[in-house]
Design a protein around this motif. Structure first.
Motif, PDB file in Angstrom:
ATOM      1  N   MET A  67      12.188   1.631 -16.721  1.00 38.91           N
ATOM      2  CA  MET A  67      12.253   1.915 -15.181  1.00 38.91           C
ATOM      3  C   MET A  67      12.757   0.343 -14.534  1.00 38.91           C
ATOM      4  N   ARG A  68      13.584   0.658 -13.622  1.00 37.63           N
ATOM      5  CA  ARG A  68      14.082  -0.559 -12.785  1.00 37.63           C
ATOM      6  C   ARG A  68      12.627  -1.240 -11.806  1.00 37.63           C
ATOM      7  N   GLU A  69      12.942  -2.639 -11.685  1.00 35.53           N
ATOM      8  CA  GLU A  69      11.844  -3.141 -10.816  1.00 35.53           C
ATOM      9  C   GLU A  69      11.894  -2.505  -9.310  1.00 35.53           C
ATOM     10  N   ILE A  70      13.074  -2.235  -8.887  1.00 36.30           N
ATOM     11  CA  ILE A  70      12.876  -1.526  -7.514  1.00 36.30           C
ATOM     12  C   ILE A  70      12.080  -0.245  -7.589  1.00 36.30           C
ATOM     13  N   ASP A  71      12.292   0.545  -8.572  1.00 35.52           N
ATOM     14  CA  ASP A  71      11.691   1.712  -8.671  1.00 35.52           C
ATOM     15  C   ASP A  71       9.931   1.497  -8.834  1.00 35.52           C
ATOM     16  N   LYS A  72       9.629   0.579  -9.527  1.00 32.24           N
ATOM     17  CA  LYS A  72       8.309   0.303  -9.905  1.00 32.24           C
ATOM     18  C   LYS A  72       7.548  -0.158  -8.298  1.00 32.24           C
ATOM     19  N   ALA A  73       8.308  -0.986  -7.905  1.00 30.54           N
ATOM     20  CA  ALA A  73       7.852  -1.422  -6.489  1.00 30.54           C
ATOM     21  C   ALA A  73       7.741  -0.269  -5.547  1.00 30.54           C
ATOM     22  N   ALA A  74       8.780   0.461  -5.637  1.00 35.96           N
ATOM     23  CA  ALA A  74       8.463   1.769  -4.591  1.00 35.96           C
ATOM     24  C   ALA A  74       7.353   2.689  -5.244  1.00 35.96           C
ATOM     25  N   GLN A  75       7.013   2.711  -6.504  1.00 38.99           N
ATOM     26  CA  GLN A  75       5.992   3.472  -6.794  1.00 38.99           C
ATOM     27  C   GLN A  75       4.581   2.891  -6.289  1.00 38.99           C
ATOM     28  N   GLN A  76       4.439   1.469  -6.628  1.00 35.15           N
ATOM     29  CA  GLN A  76       3.545   0.867  -6.040  1.00 35.15           C
ATOM     30  C   GLN A  76       3.214   1.033  -4.809  1.00 35.15           C
ATOM     31  N   LEU A  77       4.180   0.963  -3.895  1.00 34.93           N
ATOM     32  CA  LEU A  77       3.917   0.879  -2.508  1.00 34.93           C
ATOM     33  C   LEU A  77       3.580   2.460  -2.102  1.00 34.93           C
ATOM     34  N   GLN A  78       3.941   3.392  -2.504  1.00 40.78           N
ATOM     35  CA  GLN A  78       3.790   4.888  -2.411  1.00 40.78           C
ATOM     36  C   GLN A  78       2.063   4.858  -2.755  1.00 40.78           C
ATOM     37  N   ALA A  79       1.740   4.403  -4.034  1.00 38.99           N
ATOM     38  CA  ALA A  79       0.310   4.488  -4.253  1.00 38.99           C
ATOM     39  C   ALA A  79      -0.534   3.703  -3.421  1.00 38.99           C
ATOM     40  N   ALA A  80      -0.190   2.599  -2.682  1.00 37.04           N
ATOM     41  CA  ALA A  80      -0.969   1.853  -2.077  1.00 37.04           C
ATOM     42  C   ALA A  80      -1.129   2.871  -0.566  1.00 37.04           C
ATOM     43  N   LYS A  81      -0.044   3.162  -0.250  1.00 39.35           N
ATOM     44  CA  LYS A  81      -0.068   4.029   1.007  1.00 39.35           C
ATOM     45  C   LYS A  81      -0.866   5.251   0.908  1.00 39.35           C
ATOM     46  N   GLU A  82      -0.994   5.826  -0.192  1.00 39.66           N
ATOM     47  CA  GLU A  82      -1.613   6.993  -0.396  1.00 39.66           C
ATOM     48  C   GLU A  82      -3.277   6.610  -0.249  1.00 39.66           C
ATOM     49  N   ARG A  83      -3.539   5.414  -1.145  1.00 45.12           N
ATOM     50  CA  ARG A  83      -4.860   5.167  -0.969  1.00 45.12           C
ATOM     51  C   ARG A  83      -5.451   4.855   0.509  1.00 45.12           C
ATOM     52  N   GLU A  84      -4.536   4.040   1.135  1.00 49.17           N
ATOM     53  CA  GLU A  84      -4.804   3.750   2.573  1.00 49.17           C
ATOM     54  C   GLU A  84      -5.042   4.835   3.466  1.00 49.17           C
ATOM     55  N   LEU A  85      -4.307   6.058   3.044  1.00 51.23           N
ATOM     56  CA  LEU A  85      -4.310   7.218   3.834  1.00 51.23           C
ATOM     57  C   LEU A  85      -5.516   8.049   3.624  1.00 51.23           C
ATOM     58  N   ALA A  86      -6.091   7.939   2.394  1.00 49.89           N
ATOM     59  CA  ALA A  86      -7.205   8.353   1.957  1.00 49.89           C
ATOM     60  C   ALA A  86      -8.500   7.624   2.574  1.00 49.89           C
ATOM     61  N   ARG A  87      -8.491   6.601   2.772  1.00 52.48           N
ATOM     62  CA  ARG A  87      -9.430   5.705   3.484  1.00 52.48           C
ATOM     63  C   ARG A  87      -9.564   6.121   4.851  1.00 52.48           C
ATOM     64  N   ILE A  88      -8.313   6.092   5.457  1.00 53.92           N
ATOM     65  CA  ILE A  88      -8.176   6.863   6.779  1.00 53.92           C
ATOM     66  C   ILE A  88      -8.750   7.947   7.128  1.00 53.92           C
ATOM     67  N   ALA A  89      -8.347   8.902   6.359  1.00 52.23           N
ATOM     68  CA  ALA A  89      -8.858  10.203   6.430  1.00 52.23           C
ATOM     69  C   ALA A  89     -10.361  10.198   6.352  1.00 52.23           C
ATOM     70  N   ALA A  90     -10.809   9.467   5.289  1.00 52.63           N
ATOM     71  CA  ALA A  90     -12.334   9.571   5.296  1.00 52.63           C
ATOM     72  C   ALA A  90     -13.072   9.020   6.609  1.00 52.63           C
ATOM     73  N   ARG A  91     -12.444   8.041   7.117  1.00 56.13           N
ATOM     74  CA  ARG A  91     -13.055   7.375   8.340  1.00 56.13           C
ATOM     75  C   ARG A  91     -12.930   8.367   9.393  1.00 56.13           C
ATOM     76  N   LEU A  92     -11.606   8.790   9.609  1.00 54.23           N
ATOM     77  CA  LEU A  92     -11.465   9.763  10.872  1.00 54.23           C
ATOM     78  C   LEU A  92     -12.061  11.203  10.954  1.00 54.23           C
ATOM     79  N   GLU A  93     -12.585  11.435   9.576  1.00 55.19           N
ATOM     80  CA  GLU A  93     -13.094  12.725   9.628  1.00 55.19           C
ATOM     81  C   GLU A  93     -14.490  12.986  10.577  1.00 55.19           C
ATOM     82  N   VAL A  94     -15.109  11.867  10.913  1.00 57.09           N
ATOM     83  CA  VAL A  94     -16.190  12.058  11.676  1.00 57.09           C
ATOM     84  C   VAL A  94     -15.942  11.883  13.152  1.00 57.09           C
TER      85      VAL A  94
END
Length: 71
Positions: free
Chosen positions: A1-28
């Motif tokens: 896998m190319r480095e750029i693809d790995k970086a893109a996957q890492q960024l996507q994973a970080a964004k998904e984790r942050e969205l989960a954190r945001i969703a949990a806080r906004l829920e109430v």
């Protein structure tokens, strides 16, 4: 896998984790008030809380920064 693809996957994973954190806080919270205070559309926020959508990085940034001020 190319480095750029790995970086893109890492960024996507970080964004998904942050969205989960945001969703949990906004829920109430009043989502219409959050929308007014952040400039993010109510429907977008509702869908994030429901886990029914992803968001672009700018939306994640706006919500994350606003939530950080709400300790």
């Amino acid at each position: 896998m190319r480095e750029i693809d790995k970086a893109a996957q890492q960024l996507q994973a970080a964004k998904e984790r942050e969205l989960a954190r945001i969703a949990a806080r906004l829920e109430v919270m009043n989502l219409r008030a959050v929308s007014e205070k952040t400039g993010v559309g109510y429907t977008t926020i509702r869908l994030i809380v429901q886990g029914a959508t992803t968001a672009d990085i700018e939306t994640v940034r706006k919500l994350s920064e606003w939530l950080d001020t709400q300790s």
